[in-house]
Design a protein around this motif. Structure first.
Motif, mmCIF file in Angstrom:
data_model
loop_
_atom_site.group_PDB
_atom_site.id
_atom_site.type_symbol
_atom_site.label_atom_id
_atom_site.label_comp_id
_atom_site.label_asym_id
_atom_site.label_seq_id
_atom_site.Cartn_x
_atom_site.Cartn_y
_atom_site.Cartn_z
ATOM 1 N N ASN A 334 58.360 26.480 36.437
ATOM 2 C CA ASN A 334 58.725 24.895 36.259
ATOM 3 C C ASN A 334 58.055 24.500 34.717
ATOM 4 O O ASN A 334 58.023 23.483 34.474
ATOM 5 C CB ASN A 334 58.236 24.202 37.356
ATOM 6 N N GLY A 335 57.774 25.718 33.924
ATOM 7 C CA GLY A 335 57.615 25.445 32.520
ATOM 8 C C GLY A 335 55.954 25.252 32.152
ATOM 9 O O GLY A 335 55.554 24.980 31.333
ATOM 10 N N MET A 336 55.073 25.151 33.464
ATOM 11 C CA MET A 336 53.713 24.973 33.388
ATOM 12 C C MET A 336 53.005 26.198 32.883
ATOM 13 O O MET A 336 53.572 27.603 32.946
ATOM 14 C CB MET A 336 53.271 24.594 34.748
ATOM 15 N N LEU A 337 52.020 25.855 32.055
ATOM 16 C CA LEU A 337 51.251 27.097 31.311
ATOM 17 C C LEU A 337 50.089 27.486 32.570
ATOM 18 O O LEU A 337 49.120 26.800 32.563
ATOM 19 C CB LEU A 337 50.725 26.966 30.159
ATOM 20 N N ASN A 338 50.268 28.550 33.194
ATOM 21 C CA ASN A 338 49.267 29.026 34.218
ATOM 22 C C ASN A 338 48.630 30.211 33.393
ATOM 23 O O ASN A 338 48.942 31.038 32.529
ATOM 24 C CB ASN A 338 49.969 29.831 35.330
ATOM 25 N N VAL A 339 47.328 30.505 33.862
ATOM 26 C CA VAL A 339 46.552 31.541 33.493
ATOM 27 C C VAL A 339 46.057 32.367 34.694
ATOM 28 O O VAL A 339 45.860 31.773 35.741
ATOM 29 C CB VAL A 339 45.269 31.121 32.704
ATOM 30 N N ARG A 340 46.027 33.523 34.687
ATOM 31 C CA ARG A 340 45.638 34.479 35.680
ATOM 32 C C ARG A 340 44.774 35.509 34.943
ATOM 33 O O ARG A 340 44.788 35.840 33.856
ATOM 34 C CB ARG A 340 46.937 34.919 36.489
#
Ligand code: SF4
Length: 370
Positions: A334-340
């Motif tokens: 959905n275009g969100m910037l996630n980090v892992r």
């Protein structure tokens, strides 16, 4: 003259008003059809002092927005507000890791406030519980879907025999069960489905669920992490000791009980604290619980927008959650910037936790890790 049937139709079933620190509801925003439905009337009867405010759509409630930077206001909104709506799209979606399928939501939003929570926060960041009142339509859709699958052809990591349907993708079912009988209806539905099983993760102990007679057809996954992490991150949830103390009772009541090690947060001292948690489980859980136990391991995923919001109200949580030196970005669907965690960091963390499980809780099968 009023005939007896009309009079009888108007009677509400007896409902006990909800008595919970999490839900001191003063306002129920409701679509008119949802408020008039049997399930909507049940919710209103459980909160007899709440004011009913009609809204055209459960998505359009301007009063709930604009609380991004004010956690006291969030918690007040979560505590004092409910929403009733009709779920428009009643579809079962494929999943594949924790469950084979995701059942249509019977609620979204949550009265708790975990700092890492990914539950969509579209109703203002506070995101109070919305109850979907068209439960009959939802349980019919689930039944039809289960019927179409037939018997599960082969074991997979979700379950060796049953098709597993995840409930509560966007809420916590144990809290939802305080608000309405939606979860009771789903547990009753799966009780009669010999090829399928319901499954939900929870961070709240609701002992009313012990009376639902699931007959092994519902899996509860109690989410656990070291208490030091939970105190900081699992805002408003049941404490870790309380969750562990409930596990044997849920097994005795006929639930399959699994664990969710989720999210696993890597920080200084994490291995020692996970060791303590695993030893506590080994000491306290019954043999019957251990014989059926399994766990998922889910390493932390975080999100840039949520990080920015959390900095405004809970910066200590961000010291644990936001660690760019060991994390990598990932743009979500959905275009969100996630980090892992970086691949190497994550692999090493998963391996180490599996070693700790093998040493301190060898009865605990790891169903999947990611
Ligand atoms: S209990 Fe689950 S749904 Fe509720 S805030 Fe925590 S992570 Fe989100």
């Amino acid at each position: 003259m009023t005939d007896a049937l009309t009079l009888f139709d108007d009677l509400e079933p007896a409902e006990t008003p909800v008595d919970s620190r999490l839900l001191q509801v003063r306002t129920v925003y409701a679509e008119p059809a949802a408020a008039a439905s049997p399930r909507g009337r049940q919710v209103l009867a459980r909160f007899p002092d709440a004011e009913l405010v009609e809204v055209p759509s459960h998505w359009q409630i301007p009063d709930l927005h604009g609380n991004e930077g004010n956690v006291e206001r969030w918690v007040r909104v979560k505590t004092e507000t409910l929403v009733l709506g009709v779920k428009k799209s009643v579809t079962v979606r494929p999943n594949g890791r924790s469950a084979d399928f995701i059942a249509p939501s019977t609620a979204n939003g949550c009265a708790m406030a975990c700092a890492y929570c990914y539950v969509p926060r579209r109703k203002g960041y506070a995101n109070p519980i919305t109850v979907f009142t068209n439960i009959d339509q939802i349980t019919r859709a689930v039944r039809r879907h289960v019927d179409r699958q037939g018997v599960k052809p082969e074991p997979n990591e979700c379950d060796p025999f049953d098709w597993v349907y995840d409930l509560g993708e966007n809420s916590d079912c144990s809290v939802d069960a305080l608000v309405s009988d939606n979860i009771a209806d789903l547990v009753a539905t799966f009780r009669t489905l010999p090829t399928a099983k319901a499954s939900f993760a929870t961070k709240f102990v609701n002992r009313q669920l012990l009376d639902l007679d699931p007959q092994g057809r519902t899996r509860v996954r109690f989410s656990l992490m070291p208490d030091a992490d939970a105190k900081l991150l699992d805002v408003r949830t049941s404490r870790i000791d309380e969750r562990i103390a409930a596990i044997d009772d849920f097994v005795e009541a006929g639930y399959e009980v699994h664990l969710n090690f989720s999210p696993v947060v890597l920080r200084e001292g994490w291995e020692a604290d996970w060791t303590t948690l695993l030893r506590q489980l080994d000491d306290e859980l019954s043999d019957a619980t251990k014989a059926q136990a399994a766990t998922e391991i889910i390493m932390l995923t975080h999100n840039e927008q949520l990080h920015e919001v959390n900095l405004g109200w809970h910066p200590q949580a961000e010291e644990l959650l936001w660690r760019p030196e060991v994390q990598q970005p990932k743009v979500s669907q959905n275009g969100m910037l996630n980090v892992r965690y970086r691949n190497d960091v994550k692999r090493a963390g998963v391996d180490r936790l599996q070693q700790l499980i093998a040493r301190h809780a060898p009865w605990l099968r790891v169903r999947y890790a990611f």
